[in-house]
Design an enzyme around this catalytic site. Structure first.
Site, PDB file in Angstrom:
ATOM      1  N   GLY A   1       0.828  -1.198   0.000  1.00 49.21           N
ATOM      2  CA  GLY A   1       0.000   0.000   0.000  1.00 49.21           C
ATOM      3  C   GLY A   1       0.862   1.247   0.000  1.00 49.21           C
ATOM      4  O   GLY A   1       2.025   1.236  -0.406  1.00 49.21           O
ATOM      5  N   GLY A   2       0.295   2.322   0.526  1.00 45.94           N
ATOM      6  CA  GLY A   2       1.020   3.599   0.569  1.00 45.94           C
ATOM      7  C   GLY A   2       2.302   3.506   1.368  1.00 45.94           C
ATOM      8  O   GLY A   2       3.199   4.351   1.222  1.00 45.94           O
TER       9      GLY A   2
ATOM     10  N   GLY B   1      25.274  13.450 -28.233  1.00 47.64           N
ATOM     11  CA  GLY B   1      24.746  13.990 -26.984  1.00 47.64           C
ATOM     12  C   GLY B   1      25.265  13.227 -25.786  1.00 47.64           C
ATOM     13  O   GLY B   1      25.483  13.800 -24.704  1.00 47.64           O
ATOM     14  N   ALA B   2      25.484  11.926 -25.965  1.00 46.83           N
ATOM     15  CA  ALA B   2      25.945  11.113 -24.834  1.00 46.83           C
ATOM     16  C   ALA B   2      27.339  11.556 -24.386  1.00 46.83           C
ATOM     17  O   ALA B   2      27.671  11.489 -23.203  1.00 46.83           O
ATOM     18  CB  ALA B   2      25.942   9.635 -25.214  1.00 46.83           C
TER      19      ALA B   2
HETATM   20  C1  HXC Z   1      -3.720  -4.745  11.855  1.00 49.68           C
HETATM   21  C2  HXC Z   1      -2.587  -6.557  11.133  1.00 49.68           C
HETATM   22  C3  HXC Z   1      -2.252  -5.897   9.928  1.00 49.68           C
HETATM   23  C4  HXC Z   1      -2.735  -4.582   9.764  1.00 49.68           C
HETATM   24  C5  HXC Z   1      -1.383  -7.848   9.870  1.00 49.68           C
HETATM   25  N1  HXC Z   1      -2.023  -7.764  11.035  1.00 49.68           N
HETATM   26  N2  HXC Z   1      -1.516  -6.717   9.162  1.00 49.68           N
HETATM   27  N3  HXC Z   1      -3.318  -5.989  12.081  1.00 49.68           N
HETATM   28  N4  HXC Z   1      -3.459  -4.050  10.756  1.00 49.68           N
HETATM   29  N5  HXC Z   1      -2.458  -3.872   8.683  1.00 49.68           N
HETATM   30  C6  HXC Z   1      -2.101  -8.769  12.075  1.00 49.68           C
HETATM   31  C7  HXC Z   1      -2.930  -9.956  11.622  1.00 49.68           C
HETATM   32  O1  HXC Z   1      -4.295  -9.725  11.853  1.00 49.68           O
HETATM   33  C8  HXC Z   1      -2.366 -11.044  12.534  1.00 49.68           C
HETATM   34  O2  HXC Z   1      -2.942 -10.901  13.804  1.00 49.68           O
HETATM   35  C9  HXC Z   1      -0.926 -10.671  12.670  1.00 49.68           C
HETATM   36  O3  HXC Z   1      -0.811  -9.300  12.296  1.00 49.68           O
HETATM   37  C10 HXC Z   1      -0.029 -11.467  11.757  1.00 49.68           C
HETATM   38  O4  HXC Z   1      -0.568 -11.419  10.445  1.00 49.68           O
HETATM   39  P1  HXC Z   1      -0.811 -12.731   9.569  1.00 49.68           P
HETATM   40  O5  HXC Z   1      -1.862 -12.379   8.572  1.00 49.68           O
HETATM   41  O6  HXC Z   1      -1.067 -13.906  10.431  1.00 49.68           O
HETATM   42  O7  HXC Z   1       0.596 -12.911   8.888  1.00 49.68           O
HETATM   43  P2  HXC Z   1       0.922 -13.469   7.453  1.00 49.68           P
HETATM   44  O8  HXC Z   1       0.128 -14.692   7.178  1.00 49.68           O
HETATM   45  O9  HXC Z   1       2.398 -13.550   7.374  1.00 49.68           O
HETATM   46  O10 HXC Z   1       0.405 -12.347   6.438  1.00 49.68           O
HETATM   47  C11 HXC Z   1       0.991 -11.082   6.432  1.00 49.68           C
HETATM   48  C12 HXC Z   1       0.136 -10.116   5.594  1.00 49.68           C
HETATM   49  C13 HXC Z   1      -1.299 -10.105   6.104  1.00 49.68           C
HETATM   50  C14 HXC Z   1       0.159 -10.562   4.136  1.00 49.68           C
HETATM   51  C15 HXC Z   1       0.818  -8.746   5.693  1.00 49.68           C
HETATM   52  O11 HXC Z   1      -1.296  -9.946   7.533  1.00 49.68           O
HETATM   53  C16 HXC Z   1      -2.117  -9.010   5.522  1.00 49.68           C
HETATM   54  O12 HXC Z   1      -2.594  -9.106   4.404  1.00 49.68           O
HETATM   55  N6  HXC Z   1      -2.317  -7.946   6.317  1.00 49.68           N
HETATM   56  C17 HXC Z   1      -3.086  -6.800   5.886  1.00 49.68           C
HETATM   57  C18 HXC Z   1      -2.284  -5.999   4.928  1.00 49.68           C
HETATM   58  C19 HXC Z   1      -2.933  -4.733   4.522  1.00 49.68           C
HETATM   59  O13 HXC Z   1      -3.919  -4.751   3.791  1.00 49.68           O
HETATM   60  N7  HXC Z   1      -2.424  -3.640   5.093  1.00 49.68           N
HETATM   61  C20 HXC Z   1      -2.926  -2.325   4.789  1.00 49.68           C
HETATM   62  C21 HXC Z   1      -2.102  -1.900   3.589  1.00 49.68           C
HETATM   63  S1  HXC Z   1      -2.551  -0.334   3.035  1.00 49.68           S
HETATM   64  P3  HXC Z   1      -3.484 -12.181  14.613  1.00 49.68           P
HETATM   65  O14 HXC Z   1      -3.838 -11.630  15.946  1.00 49.68           O
HETATM   66  O15 HXC Z   1      -4.642 -12.704  13.860  1.00 49.68           O
HETATM   67  O16 HXC Z   1      -2.343 -13.134  14.634  1.00 49.68           O
HETATM   68  C22 HXC Z   1      -1.532   0.644   3.832  1.00 49.68           C
HETATM   69  C23 HXC Z   1      -1.817   2.042   3.530  1.00 49.68           C
HETATM   70  C24 HXC Z   1      -0.716   2.936   3.953  1.00 49.68           C
HETATM   71  O17 HXC Z   1      -0.697   0.279   4.543  1.00 49.68           O
HETATM   72  C25 HXC Z   1      -1.111   4.297   3.508  1.00 49.68           C
HETATM   73  C26 HXC Z   1      -0.088   5.302   3.765  1.00 49.68           C
HETATM   74  C27 HXC Z   1      -0.524   6.636   3.297  1.00 49.68           C
END
Ligand code: HXC
Length: 516
Positions: free
Chosen positions: A171-172, A406-407
């Site tokens: 993401g961001g 140019g290079a």
């Molecule tokens: C809250 C999160 C989290 C998140 C992971 N966890 N990402 N909790 N917010 N963004 C938590 C999970 O719920 C889990 O908790 C624990 O962390 C471990 O994650 P797993 O899923 O078990 O790990 P894994 O299988 O290795 O997968 C990793 C992952 C997946 C692919 C990153 O967790 C995932 O898809 N997370 C969401 C990613 C996402 O969409 N993030 C937002 C991106 S947008 P529990 O308690 O169940 O073990 C963004 C915008 C930024 O970041 C903008 C800036 C301007």
């Protein structure tokens, strides 16, 4: 362990233990199963033993609107320590705590070390392993990223910023590392993308894996987002230590001098035979690079991306230099879109941090064709031109063979404020290659000739003799000296010594407008 009798001391001990434990045994085991070290293990490997001073171990979030409590340490370890005795500020995201996700407190911890790094004037290193914006914190998590982005930009060109991607980065969130100076990616567990495979599937109906979409190989070879592909956490952290050794701590300092005991006047007779007599035959520019640098030590940046240009750090007489070299062994060393952008960014980094530039030239020109033209070779090639003109650090160029059109001008020529320009006797400095030139100038004569091929080759040879040499440029003073290849190292070191006190005035402006 037995804690002292005082209540607060006992409480502190317990709080510290809880925070240091991170997500606990099961999650640590899972982290190891994925081939990743924990956030604290990474710090131990990166920093000099016993040098880490932690900030905000006890800081936790306010909890969130879903009624969840704050997490001790909030999923990131921050502080400062030393690398070979030099201070760095650091943050290391802890995936075992809510997936290393970034919320308000997590961001405040990172921002605090970034602010310290800029105030004190030392590099900032981020070890990224995070699920991104903490979903439960909603817009606060987005605001938290914004705070980090601000600091990335304000610190740019003030202190070196290094990012290691050691797990998810999506993401961001990718834009913070993208704005730092160097991005390391661990091949396997790390990936970076703006939108993940699930969204790609929904929007474009394409099936693609995490790795194929944004793995280390993709960003190290195709997109150029990453500067170093490393096989595992351990090698990643060692490589960061190596990189730091080439860099000054901030934009007001010079890089540390490191004497590798390599004689300053060492010559290499093999270099007199490096350039093949046949102008169409390739050779490996790395032979020259390894020959001239102290101890043959070259830290190449983006080694797998735009391989037709080589960029990296080395030392000459102990002093760090930034080296930019055309690579005749790949696409004949032509300048294309990726090569121009890669070298431009490197030149700007070196200039921002007082690192002298050495440019080794063998370039047939800019890459022709609709793909490059439509892709904006004009705009991207202009970046490199702009970056060189802007650079006020000591600048030296050596032309080995081709320097056409140019290079020639763009590759750090005298005309764009390079300080010292050398050429080997094998240099060919001209508007274009002899054959192309003969085809244009003698077009009518060739067309009318009973043997066009013979006429073309006769004029090509004549043009080669007249223009394809360094002597006309030397007569004009565009080349300061035509040097013996075997003496290149010594001549470069003497020039760097001579240029040590270089200063250049710049007219006032808010900032220039590089063609992005
Ligand atoms: C809250 C999160 C989290 C998140 C992971 N966890 N990402 N909790 N917010 N963004 C938590 C999970 O719920 C889990 O908790 C624990 O962390 C471990 O994650 P797993 O899923 O078990 O790990 P894994 O299988 O290795 O997968 C990793 C992952 C997946 C692919 C990153 O967790 C995932 O898809 N997370 C969401 C990613 C996402 O969409 N993030 C937002 C991106 S947008 P529990 O308690 O169940 O073990 C963004 C915008 C930024 O970041 C903008 C800036 C301007």
């Amino acid at each position: 362990m037995d804690w002292p009798a005082n209540d607060n001391l006992r409480a502190l001990g317990g709080m510290r233990e809880e925070a240091v434990a991170g997500g606990g045994g099961q999650r640590v085991a899972e982290q190891h199963q994925k081939g990743k070290l924990t956030a604290r293990e990474r710090l131990d490997l990166l920093l000099d033993e016993g040098s880490f001073e932690e900030f905000d171990l006890l800081k936790s979030g306010r909890g969130n609107s879903l009624g969840e409590r704050g997490y001790p340490g909030d999923g990131v370890i921050t502080g400062h320590g030393t690398i070979d005795g030099r201070e760095v500020y650091i943050f290391s995201q802890d995936f075992t705590v809510v997936g290393g996700s970034l919320g308000e407190a997590h961001s405040q911890k990172i921002c605090k070390v970034m602010d310290h790094a800029v105030r004190v004037g030392v590099p900032i290193i981020g070890l990224n392993d995070s699920g991104g914006a903490r979903i439960q914190e909603g817009v606060d998590a987005l605001a938290a990223y914004g705070e980090i982005f601000n600091r990335n930009v304000l610190a740019s060109g003030v202190v070196p910023q290094i990012s290691c991607i050691m797990g998810p980065c999506a993401g961001g969130a990718v834009y913070s590392p993208a704005m730092t100076d160097f991005v390391f990616m661990v091949d396997g567990p790390s990936y970076m993308f703006v939108t993940g495979p699930n969204v790609v599937k929904t929007v474009t109906h394409q099936d693609i894996s995490f790795d194929d979409l944004g793995g280390a190989g993709v960003h190290g070879r195709k997109s150029g987002v990453s500067h170093f592909i490393v096989p595992n956490d351990i090698i990643c952290l060692r490589a960061v230590r190596r990189l730091i050794n080439y860099l000054p701590s901030n934009n007001r300092q010079h890089a540390p001098i490191l004497d590798l005991s390599d004689p300053l006047d060492r010559t290499d007779p093999a270099l007199d035979f490096l350039v093949p007599p046949n102008p169409n035959q390739t050779y490996d520019m790395k032979i020259l690079i390894n020959s001239i640098l102290d101890g043959a030590e070259f830290l190449e940046i983006q080694a797998h991306f735009a391989r037709n240009i080589l960029c990296g750090f080395g030392r000459l007489g102990g002093q760090t230099i930034g080296l930019i070299a055309n690579q005749p062994a790949v696409l004949a060393g032509v300048l294309d879109i990726h090569a121009s952008a890669k070298a431009a960014r490197f030149v700007r980094f070196c200039d921002a941090f007082n690192i002298p530039l050495v440019c080794l030239v063998d370039v047939p020109g800019f890459m022709p064709g609709p793909e490059q033209e439509h892709g904006g070779i004009i705009r991207h090639g202009a970046k490199l031109l702009y970056a060189f003109v802007e650079a006020t650090v000591p600048r030296i160029t050596v032309i080995l063979r081709k320097a056409y059109g140019g290079a020639y001008v763009v590759m750090n020529s005298k005309h764009i404020r390079c300080d010292i320009n050398f050429a080997w006797p094998t240099a060919e400095i001209a508007v274009m290659g002899p054959k192309g030139a003969a085809e244009v100038i003698y077009r009518n004569e060739i067309r009318k000739s009973p043997d066009p091929e013979a006429t073309l080759s006769q004029h090509t040879e004549q043009y080669r003799r007249t223009f394809a040499n360094p002597f006309l440029a030397a007569q004009r003073g565009y080349i300061d000296d035509v040097i013996q290849p075997s003496e290149t190292r010594h001549r470069l070191i003497r020039s760097l010594q001579f240029l040590e006190g270089k200063t250049m005035e710049k007219p006032f402006r808010k900032h220039g407008n590089i063609p992005l």
